[in-house]
Design an enzyme around this catalytic site. Structure first.
Site, mmCIF file in Angstrom:
data_model
loop_
_atom_site.group_PDB
_atom_site.id
_atom_site.type_symbol
_atom_site.label_atom_id
_atom_site.label_comp_id
_atom_site.label_asym_id
_atom_site.label_seq_id
_atom_site.Cartn_x
_atom_site.Cartn_y
_atom_site.Cartn_z
ATOM 1 N N LYS A 325 0.841 -1.204 0.000
ATOM 2 C CA LYS A 325 0.000 0.000 0.000
ATOM 3 C C LYS A 325 0.874 1.250 0.000
ATOM 4 O O LYS A 325 0.638 2.174 -0.791
ATOM 5 C CB LYS A 325 -0.904 -0.035 1.237
ATOM 6 N N SER A 326 1.876 1.292 0.857
ATOM 7 C CA SER A 326 2.714 2.492 0.951
ATOM 8 C C SER A 326 3.409 2.779 -0.377
ATOM 9 O O SER A 326 3.473 3.927 -0.836
ATOM 10 C CB SER A 326 3.786 2.305 2.023
ATOM 11 N N ARG A 330 2.860 5.939 -3.248
ATOM 12 C CA ARG A 330 3.993 6.773 -3.662
ATOM 13 C C ARG A 330 4.256 6.647 -5.157
ATOM 14 O O ARG A 330 4.725 7.588 -5.801
ATOM 15 C CB ARG A 330 5.229 6.400 -2.832
ATOM 16 N N GLY A 398 -5.093 7.722 5.496
ATOM 17 C CA GLY A 398 -4.242 8.684 6.201
ATOM 18 C C GLY A 398 -2.987 8.979 5.395
ATOM 19 O O GLY A 398 -2.526 10.133 5.335
ATOM 20 N N ARG A 426 -8.828 11.542 12.606
ATOM 21 C CA ARG A 426 -7.387 11.340 12.819
ATOM 22 C C ARG A 426 -6.609 12.666 12.832
ATOM 23 O O ARG A 426 -6.984 13.625 12.159
ATOM 24 C CB ARG A 426 -6.853 10.375 11.750
ATOM 25 N N SER A 471 7.110 8.800 12.488
ATOM 26 C CA SER A 471 6.050 8.679 11.487
ATOM 27 C C SER A 471 6.591 8.876 10.077
ATOM 28 O O SER A 471 7.073 9.954 9.722
ATOM 29 C CB SER A 471 4.955 9.713 11.762
ATOM 30 N N ASP A 619 2.087 -1.435 11.669
ATOM 31 C CA ASP A 619 0.768 -1.851 11.177
ATOM 32 C C ASP A 619 0.448 -3.304 11.521
ATOM 33 O O ASP A 619 -0.642 -3.790 11.222
ATOM 34 C CB ASP A 619 0.703 -1.667 9.656
ATOM 35 N N ARG A 691 -7.416 -3.743 9.458
ATOM 36 C CA ARG A 691 -6.461 -4.682 10.058
ATOM 37 C C ARG A 691 -7.040 -5.369 11.309
ATOM 38 O O ARG A 691 -6.685 -6.499 11.623
ATOM 39 C CB ARG A 691 -5.146 -3.982 10.374
HETATM 40 C C1 S3P Z 1 2.559 4.670 6.269
HETATM 41 C C2 S3P Z 1 3.101 4.999 7.479
HETATM 42 C C3 S3P Z 1 2.588 4.514 8.766
HETATM 43 C C4 S3P Z 1 1.629 3.350 8.586
HETATM 44 C C5 S3P Z 1 0.661 3.556 7.479
HETATM 45 C C6 S3P Z 1 1.390 3.775 6.160
HETATM 46 C C7 S3P Z 1 3.149 5.216 5.050
HETATM 47 O O1 S3P Z 1 1.877 5.565 9.398
HETATM 48 O O2 S3P Z 1 0.938 3.097 9.785
HETATM 49 O O3 S3P Z 1 -0.202 2.429 7.338
HETATM 50 O O4 S3P Z 1 2.828 4.723 3.952
HETATM 51 O O5 S3P Z 1 3.960 6.145 5.147
HETATM 52 P P1 S3P Z 1 2.653 6.637 10.339
HETATM 53 O O6 S3P Z 1 3.592 7.358 9.500
HETATM 54 O O7 S3P Z 1 1.547 7.529 10.863
HETATM 55 O O8 S3P Z 1 3.253 5.824 11.411
#
Ligand code: S3P
Length: 738
Positions: A325-326, A330, A398, A426, A471, A619, A691
């Site tokens: 996902k991350s 990006r 988020g 959030r 973060s 996560d 999750r």
């Molecule tokens: C993520 C960072 C994490 C993670 C989220 C994805 C990202 O959050 O929990 O599922 O893709 O950069 P935080 O940066 O708030 O810890």
């Protein structure tokens, strides 16, 4: 408060007037329903058909005693009727109309009344049929249709309320907008398409020699597109004149768009043609999903999905989980900012990354796909984003909101970022505050919550920022803003967090200087399009790793999993607990390390999870809690307060759910103390958190009874196809939709 409505007069008993009269007569919402039509025969027919309570011939008497008057006559006749009745209207009478254009009706009312009465609220029910006359009156005509009210400055709020309730009583949904906006919206969505249909059919029909051939061979596209050219010519003539200005400006916009397309075809400009077609296709699909109530925004709020997981089972075989996902988020962001065409494979087609994809389409980027994980992004360059037509909606994501906020803070245009109910709770202050230090102008709702209103045209200054929390989202947000700032931007993290942004920027040829725990970007560079192979998401793989680790007889291999060192907390933690886990076929794919992970059952033991592993497994904790329950002894989680601000408060959600299932667990401020033991069945809440839902599905492997998990629709944000894949691996979970 306005007086109760005991007499309602409907002037004009055509399809709309008759249908409204009939609906109000049936639901008894507006007292006695009196009908008047220029043609008394129509009124009598209406009475005989039960459409009205009383048919009248003399308008004047009825006008003076009516509490509420609806003008349901053609727009062109409105002024004349108003003139006839104006002298007899009592001061507190409520008046509305049903005309499909509003500016001209209001102008007519102003000419007739001088000072428009406070009871006058123009309206427009967006409903109709090919039938006409009172004989076609249908009391269900407005059900699930929209009615637009366009109150004037003079209109009292009481009258607006009365008309809102009146229309709602017919089953309609009432929207309120101003007169100009109404005429603009209708010009674009109704009047312009009618003009196109009329003009196209007319143009083709004038081709003397072969027009019969054209019509004979015209396939579905022509038929669908031109259906509305069969509408009433006189009515459309009147509408064109009534809404002339708004219609002309829509026609101008359209002809300019068509001229661009013509030019692109003439000079073989494929990118421009594909741009138009792809954007239109995406917009059309988005629109169809909204209409059918299945757009991710709608889907999230409307669809109830429950998981039911039967106890027992074991997992084995070879599986591949969806893309990371991350990295998927990006890939869209950086691919859009690059010069050239970026090809992505393995893209996660989950709601979260699709929300990011849609946001960039909204900002003018041409993106093809996703099609079986393949996405093609026609980058617009670092400075090529365009103002979106409206707020960017990022659903549950988020990551999307936080990373986008950095990028958008530096654009020339204003934007608004909004999300679903969970995202709206959030904290966004963690990005808004440092962005403000850079010179961004960002408004949040109370306590730094979404929506975010970001003002464009600000010149940002590079800063150094010591992040108060570990973060990756905050770090990435600031690095993206830093691409546009004056001077360098550097971010120091208190503990290592995922570094996909840094790696991917480097992959796009944009240098990121890494110095210990500090990452730094220098503005003014370019991103060069590249290929991105998104590995399978280790966070999604986690549910299956834990499943195999806790379940005797399991032997599972998960292929092509991303094992970036900033993400492998789960591997380290499971190994510390005694799991039998092997990394096979380790390789590097597009700047990210990847491996196949084989896990075989071995008894687990409780541990105190090292705090330095927490950000590397942030996560994975819902699944880790399940591993802990299945272990012998006590597991302690600490230093994990960030879990409280994820898609749900994950500490609370897991503690509550596991207690319901009979576990011995206590939550702490920053974690939990979990005793190994057995689980019974029961019903648990996922709190709309993907999750949490998946973790409890895995728990069923070790439970003695059925586990029912509520609110599981959001599993689609990160793991489309979870249930099917879980079933194929041996977890006895089923999905029920409500
Ligand atoms: C993520 C960072 C994490 C993670 C989220 C994805 C990202 O959050 O929990 O599922 O893709 O950069 P935080 O940066 O708030 O810890």
């Amino acid at each position: 408060m306005s007086k109760p409505i005991s007499k309602t007069l409907i002037i004009g008993l055509g399809l709309i007037g008759g249908s409204l009269a009939k609906a109000l007569k049936i639901n008894r919402h507006c007292g006695q329903i009196i009908g008047y039509d220029r043609d008394f025969e129509e009124s009598k027919a209406g009475y005989n058909a039960g459409v009205i309570d009383l048919a009248i011939e003399n308008l004047v008497d009825a006008v003076s005693t009516a509490d509420l008057i609806v003008l349901a006559v053609p727009v062109k006749a409105m002024e004349k009727v108003l003139m006839d009745i104006a002298p007899f209207i009592a001061e507190d009478t409520l008046i509305t109309d049903v005309g499909s254009t509003k500016g001209n009706v209001v102008a007519a009312a102003k000419r007739v009344f001088g000072d428009v009465p406070t009871g006058f609220v123009p309206g427009h029910p967006i409903a109709g049929s090919e039938k006409s006359g009172v004989a076609a009156a249908d009391h269900t005509l407005f059900e699930n249709h929209k009615v637009i009210l366009t109150p004037l400055a003079e209109s009292s709020s009481d009258s607006v309320n009365v008309f809102t309730r009146m229309w709602e009583s017919t089953g309609a949904e009432v929207l309120v907008m101003n007169v100009d906006k109404h005429d603009e919206v209708l010009a674009a969505t109704s009047h312009l398409p009618h003009m196109l249909a009329f003009s196209l059919v007319d143009t083709l029909a004038q081709e003397q020699d072969n027009n019969t051939d054209i019509f004979r061979y015209a396939a579905g596209g022509f038929r669908d597109f031109t259906r509305i050219a069969g509408s009433d010519p006189t009515m459309w003539h009147d509408i064109c004149l009534a809404n002339k200005q708004a219609l002309l400006s829509q026609l101008d916009r359209y002809t300019a768009g068509l001229a661009n397309l013509r030019a692109a075809i003439e000079c073989g400009d494929s990118e421009s043609m594909l741009g138009t077609f792809t954007r239109a296709k995406a917009a059309r699909e988005h629109f169809s999903r909204i209409l059918s109530g299945t757009a991710y925004s709608q889907h999230m709020s409307n669809q109830q999905v429950t998981f039911r997981a039967q106890p027992g089972g074991s997992v084995s075989g070879k599986i591949r989980v969806p893309g990371d996902k991350s990295i998927s988020h990006r890939s869209i962001m950086l691919g859009s900012l690059a010069d050239g065409v970026t090809e992505v494979t393995g893209f996660l087609e989950g709601e979260d990354s699709l929300a990011t994809l849609q946001a960039f389409r909204d900002m003018g980027v041409v993106i093809e796909g996703p099609d079986a994980g393949n996405v093609t992004i026609y980058g617009v360059g670092v400075n090529g984003l365009q103002a979106p037509p409206g707020p960017l909606y990022v659903g549950n994501s988020g990551t999307s909101m936080r990373l986008l906020s950095g990028l958008l803070a530096a654009q020339a245009f204003d934007t608004e970022l909004s999300g679903d109910e969970s995202l709206t709770k959030r904290p966004m202050g963690r990005v808004a505050d440092p962005l403000r230090l850079m010179g961004a102008e960002i408004e949040t709702a109370e306590n730094g919550r979404p929506p975010l209103k970001i003002k464009g045209g600000q010149s940002l200054k590079g800063i150094h920022y010591d992040m108060p929390m570990a973060s990756a989202q905050v770090k990435s947000c600031l690095l993206l803003a830093g691409l546009y700032a004056e001077g360098d931007t550097s971010v120091t993290e208190p503990a290592p967090t995922r570094d996909h942004t840094e790696r991917m920027l480097t992959g796009f040829g944009y240098p990121v200087e890494q110095n210990g725990s500090t990452a730094k970007v220098t503005p003014g560079g370019q991103l060069h399009a590249t290929r991105i192979d998104v590995p399978a998401d280790i966070s999604s793989a986690t549910f299956f790793m834990v499943a195999a680790a806790i379940c005797p007889d399991s032997d599972l291999t998960i292929e092509h999993v991303g094992i970036n060192p900033t993400r492998i907390g789960i591997i380290n933690i499971l190994r510390l607990m005694g799991a039998n886990l092997e990394l096979l076929n380790e390789r590097e794919v597009g700047g990210e390390p990847v491996a196949d992970i084989r896990i075989r059952y071995a008894p687990l033991k409780g541990i105190h999870i090292p705090e330095d592993q927490v950000p590397l497994a942030i996560d994975e904790f819902p699944a880790i809690f399940i591993a802990a329950i299945s272990a012998e002894g006590t597991t302690v989680v600490s230093g994990a307060e960030e879990l409280r601000v994820k898609e749900s408060d994950r500490i609370q959600a897991m503690v509550d759910g596991l207690k319901i299932l009979g576990a011995d667990i206590e939550g702490t401020e920053d974690g939990a103390v979990i005793q190994g033991g057995t689980l019974t069945g029961g019903t648990v809440e996922s709190h709309d958190d993907h999750r949490i839902a998946m973790a409890f599905a895995v728990a069923s492997l070790r439970s003695t009874g059925t586990i029912t998990i509520n609110e599981c629709a959001n599993v689609a944000t990160s793991f489309p196809g979870f249930v099917e894949l879980a079933q194929s691996a041996g977890i006895k979970v089923e999905k029920e939709k409500g």
